[in-house]
Design a protein around this motif. Sequence first.
Motif, short mmCIF file in Angstrom:
data_model
loop_
_atom_site.label_atom_id
_atom_site.label_comp_id
_atom_site.label_asym_id
_atom_site.label_seq_id
_atom_site.Cartn_x
_atom_site.Cartn_y
_atom_site.Cartn_z
N ALA A 7 0.83 -1.21 0.00
CA ALA A 7 0.00 0.00 0.00
C ALA A 7 0.87 1.26 0.00
O ALA A 7 0.59 2.22 -0.73
CB ALA A 7 -0.93 0.00 1.21
N GLU A 8 1.92 1.25 0.80
CA GLU A 8 2.82 2.42 0.85
C GLU A 8 3.46 2.66 -0.51
O GLU A 8 3.54 3.79 -0.99
CB GLU A 8 3.89 2.20 1.91
CG GLU A 8 4.85 3.37 2.07
CD GLU A 8 5.92 3.11 3.11
OE1 GLU A 8 6.76 3.99 3.30
OE2 GLU A 8 5.92 2.02 3.71
N PHE A 9 3.90 1.58 -1.15
CA PHE A 9 4.51 1.67 -2.47
C PHE A 9 3.49 2.15 -3.51
O PHE A 9 3.74 3.06 -4.30
CB PHE A 9 5.08 0.31 -2.86
CG PHE A 9 5.43 0.16 -4.32
CD1 PHE A 9 6.61 0.66 -4.82
CD2 PHE A 9 4.56 -0.50 -5.19
CE1 PHE A 9 6.94 0.52 -6.16
CE2 PHE A 9 4.87 -0.65 -6.53
CZ PHE A 9 6.06 -0.14 -7.02
N HIS A 10 2.31 1.54 -3.48
CA HIS A 10 1.30 1.81 -4.50
C HIS A 10 0.72 3.22 -4.37
O HIS A 10 0.30 3.81 -5.37
CB HIS A 10 0.17 0.77 -4.38
CG HIS A 10 -0.85 0.84 -5.47
ND1 HIS A 10 -0.54 0.58 -6.79
CD2 HIS A 10 -2.17 1.16 -5.45
CE1 HIS A 10 -1.63 0.72 -7.53
NE2 HIS A 10 -2.63 1.08 -6.74
N ASN A 11 0.72 3.76 -3.16
CA ASN A 11 0.09 5.06 -2.93
C ASN A 11 0.99 6.24 -3.29
O ASN A 11 0.54 7.39 -3.25
CB ASN A 11 -0.35 5.18 -1.47
CG ASN A 11 -1.50 4.25 -1.14
OD1 ASN A 11 -2.22 3.81 -2.03
ND2 ASN A 11 -1.67 3.93 0.13
N THR A 48 4.98 9.41 -8.34
CA THR A 48 6.38 9.71 -8.61
C THR A 48 6.54 10.83 -9.64
O THR A 48 5.61 11.16 -10.38
CB THR A 48 7.10 8.45 -9.12
OG1 THR A 48 6.54 8.08 -10.38
CG2 THR A 48 6.93 7.29 -8.14
N ASP A 49 7.75 11.36 -9.70
CA ASP A 49 8.06 12.39 -10.70
C ASP A 49 7.86 11.85 -12.11
O ASP A 49 7.36 12.57 -12.99
CB ASP A 49 9.50 12.86 -10.53
CG ASP A 49 9.68 13.75 -9.31
OD1 ASP A 49 8.66 14.28 -8.81
OD2 ASP A 49 10.82 13.90 -8.84
N SER A 50 8.25 10.60 -12.34
CA SER A 50 8.11 10.05 -13.70
C SER A 50 6.63 9.93 -14.09
O SER A 50 6.28 10.12 -15.26
CB SER A 50 8.79 8.67 -13.78
OG SER A 50 8.21 7.77 -12.87
N GLU A 51 5.76 9.63 -13.13
CA GLU A 51 4.32 9.59 -13.44
C GLU A 51 3.80 10.97 -13.84
O GLU A 51 3.02 11.11 -14.79
CB GLU A 51 3.54 9.09 -12.22
CG GLU A 51 3.68 7.60 -11.95
CD GLU A 51 2.90 7.20 -10.72
OE1 GLU A 51 1.75 6.76 -10.87
OE2 GLU A 51 3.44 7.33 -9.61
N ARG A 52 4.23 11.98 -13.10
CA ARG A 52 3.79 13.34 -13.44
C ARG A 52 4.27 13.75 -14.82
O ARG A 52 3.54 14.34 -15.61
CB ARG A 52 4.27 14.33 -12.37
CG ARG A 52 3.39 14.34 -11.11
CD ARG A 52 3.82 15.44 -10.16
NE ARG A 52 5.05 15.07 -9.46
CZ ARG A 52 5.08 14.37 -8.32
NH1 ARG A 52 3.95 13.98 -7.77
NH2 ARG A 52 6.22 14.08 -7.74
N GLN A 53 5.53 13.42 -15.11
CA GLN A 53 6.07 13.77 -16.41
C GLN A 53 5.30 13.07 -17.54
O GLN A 53 5.11 13.62 -18.62
CB GLN A 53 7.55 13.42 -16.48
CG GLN A 53 8.42 14.29 -15.58
CD GLN A 53 9.85 13.77 -15.49
OE1 GLN A 53 10.24 12.87 -16.23
NE2 GLN A 53 10.63 14.33 -14.58
N ARG A 54 4.84 11.85 -17.26
CA ARG A 54 4.16 11.07 -18.29
C ARG A 54 2.69 11.51 -18.47
O ARG A 54 2.19 11.57 -19.59
CB ARG A 54 4.22 9.59 -17.89
CG ARG A 54 3.44 8.65 -18.84
CD ARG A 54 4.16 8.51 -20.17
NE ARG A 54 3.49 7.55 -21.02
CZ ARG A 54 2.52 7.84 -21.88
NH1 ARG A 54 2.05 9.09 -21.94
NH2 ARG A 54 1.99 6.92 -22.65
#
Length: 457
Positions: free
Chosen positions: A439-443, A446-452
């Motif tokens: 849950a901690e990982f999945h929640n 990340t910067d790469s998600e925002r960039q994408r």
Amino acid sequence: MSLLVADGRSVDDLDAIQADLIRRGVEFCVGSYVDVHGVTKAKIVPADRFAAMCRGSELYTVGALDGMGDLGPEEDECSAVADVQSALVCPWDRRYAWAACDLIWHGEPYPLCSRGILRRALRDLNARGWTFNLGVEPEFYVLREVDGQFEPLSPTDTLQMPGYDLRTTLDSMPFLATMVSHLKELEWGVYSFDHEGGRGQFEFDFGYADALTMADRFTFFRLMARQVAQQMGMVASFMPKPFANDFGSGAHFNMSIADADGRNLFIDPGGPHGLKFSRLALSFTAGVLKHAKALTALTCPVPNSYKRLITRGLMPDITWAPVFIAYGSNNRSAMLRLPGNRPCLENRAPDVSCNIYLAAAFTIAAGLEGIEEGMDPGAPTNDNLYIVPDEHLAERKIDVLPRNLLEALEHFERDPLIEKVLGDELKKAYLKEKRMEWAEFHNQVTDSERQRWIRFF
């Protein structure tokens, strides 16, 4: 020799062993056990308290540790009883002696003690007069921290595919030679070491031992590598996949069963399918394959582990990591191998972050189930599964390992053998801890998600 039990001394003669280690310059003794994650926990006592430590003098409030049960402040504490046969002097600092401990509560093995779980898993096998032998191939990164970034141990380690590269191996010898010297002092039978495929990644290979001894050694090995690296201003990392474009770090299990005379029961020159392995070895293999998905929750225990269990990802080439639930002879694309150059079953899935006591315990139980039920894994799969189309894999009924920790935990929870091996309390504790990690990982975003995605739609 670093082992404390030597020269014919009885393991019961604790006072004599204590006097000997003091004569050898030991000042402090560490009684070590692991939490549910396989992370080392301990108290340190003066050397003149070694005998008392081996008799269980040190008490622990284990309810305050991750995944170690619900013993509240009103409950009695656990004692950690040091196994003197595991005791040794720490080669990197001989002021310290170390011993693996079993946790005891109210005079009985504590049900959430990982080492006790492995001991229990070995009983059925040992009752047959058998010994379960285990060798482990630990891979890990040694890194420098430069301006908040992690760089390889050697500044020259810049090749895209540096596996077995001699130049960077020689440049890294201050660390590597120190480790080899320590392994030789421990008399573990070190026979090779090399630069693995990642920049700053290394592997040490040493002799196999019975499963409990090897689990203790693997736990101590991680401690030793961290301490040696730290003394040199480095970081030894046992993260399964530190870098997206570099190799993950495995800890392949090499397993066999020996009879009371030491004969390897996995060997049969005229074995089935043209292999030089016995039907017993094949049945053990089939049992491990049957429980592969639940086992993966133990051998690959953190969310990051599953970034290693892929075919390529952002790598410049294949990852060489196992993805497919199959066995072969020399086929490194399969989870399991019965290799031609050594008489053992190799599981390539475990990574270097695993709690080896729990992973080994469940592996033994799965393999024994295969033997008891006379399971047959069928003919080996010897083609490169990385390049087989998905529809052909489906036709051949070749499944894949779990794709993430959550999926692995779902199989872990449903597999009835898990509770039989780990017990209800440890099963629940493991699920709780690992689901929180997922849950901690999945929640995280990340910067790469925002960039994408931030402007995508």
